[in-house]
Design an enzyme around this catalytic site. Sequence first.
Site, PDB file in Angstrom:
ATOM      1  N   ASP A  60       0.811  -1.173  -0.069  1.00 26.91           N
ATOM      2  CA  ASP A  60      -0.073   0.029  -0.038  1.00 26.91           C
ATOM      3  C   ASP A  60       0.712   1.175   0.263  1.00 26.91           C
ATOM      4  OD1 ASP A  60      -1.959  -1.898   0.437  1.00 26.91           O
ATOM      5  OD2 ASP A  60      -2.904  -0.934   1.844  1.00 26.91           O
ATOM      6  N   HIS A  78      -6.308   3.445  -3.830  1.00 25.34           N
ATOM      7  CA  HIS A  78      -6.167   3.590  -2.623  1.00 25.34           C
ATOM      8  C   HIS A  78      -6.445   5.127  -2.120  1.00 25.34           C
ATOM      9  CE1 HIS A  78      -5.157   2.198   1.488  1.00 25.34           C
ATOM     10  NE2 HIS A  78      -3.838   2.675   1.638  1.00 25.34           N
ATOM     11  N   HIS A 126      -5.198   9.978   0.699  1.00 21.64           N
ATOM     12  CA  HIS A 126      -4.931   9.033   1.891  1.00 21.64           C
ATOM     13  C   HIS A 126      -5.384   9.600   3.346  1.00 21.64           C
ATOM     14  CE1 HIS A 126      -3.126   5.882   4.476  1.00 21.64           C
ATOM     15  NE2 HIS A 126      -2.992   5.087   3.443  1.00 21.64           N
ATOM     16  N   HIS A 175       3.375  -2.422   3.335  1.00 19.74           N
ATOM     17  CA  HIS A 175       3.703  -1.110   2.411  1.00 19.74           C
ATOM     18  C   HIS A 175       4.997  -1.022   1.824  1.00 19.74           C
ATOM     19  CE1 HIS A 175       0.513  -0.559   5.613  1.00 19.74           C
ATOM     20  NE2 HIS A 175      -0.062   0.388   5.150  1.00 19.74           N
TER      21      HIS A 175
HETATM   22 NI    NI Z   1      -2.661   3.173   3.295  1.00 16.15          NI
END
Ligand code: NI
Length: 310
Positions: free
Chosen positions: A109, A160, A164, A253
Amino acid sequence: MEDNKSFLWTQRILIAILGLTGTLSISLMILFKTNTSDAQTKSVTVKDTAANVRTQQRLEEFKTEMLTSWQQEAQAKGFATDVPTKFQGIVISEAKLPSNKKVIALTFDDGPWPSSTAKVLDILKKNNIKGTFFVVGQNVKNYPDLSKRVVAEGHIIANHTWHHWYHHMNAQAAAYEVANTGDIIYQTTGVKTSLFRPPGGIMSNGVAAYAKSNKYAIIMWSADSMDYSRPAVPRLMNNIFREAKPGGIVLMHDGGGDRSHTVKALPEVISKFRKQGYEFVTVPELLEMQDQYPQVVAQNKSKSQKPQKP
Ligand code: NI
């Protein structure tokens, strides 16, 4: 009328393809002739034959390329999606598979990110693994080449949000976050994604609701590496493997901060999964597999999500 029109279109497309093919072969011939003209006269005939064979090969390659780009275009226009229709608007944190079906999906991510995404991609390539990357729209805009590389190397790219953000957003802001990210992914990589992961796994601030109503599949996770807290490798490994199971989705991540711990741990994570007999799949592959085992879904009746954090 309609039939006539589509026939005319088909005809025009065919003529265009023939025209392109013709132009290509003529230019290739000229190219090869120019090359051979430097050579001795006696060898020209032999070289010509070889050139014809090569031209033929080039034409075959050209045809394949045309077909592939046509398929990509069809996918982009929504003729095909990367998740089965039944998962659109659904929240998924793992695939319900038989316990002997040892597959797992690695997800990354918050990228693309200059200091770490390329390293993650290198490790995946070296191990011949395809992952799923939930990218942040503004990072795609800032790092288009990294975004293209993710797709070019066969990974799945997914939405995503743009900023964010965790805070609550009204309908307009939520639409901006999701739709703009979908658009920049498409403009940059040519992929129209139907996978969404809400930042922090937060389902209640507006973005997940927007994504759901726009037929995205909401992809959560079943094993959290907690790599955002930058644990040492053994701790990070433990976080993942205490929750590892067939059909699982692992959260890691590649962006959003210092991901050197993730980069350091990834080869060990891969090697340990392999020792346990796991194979790596992408999220769409996982969903397709679940589609093949509906009886397991019925038995498990959704143990629901596991949200929180980046
Ligand atoms: Ni995230």
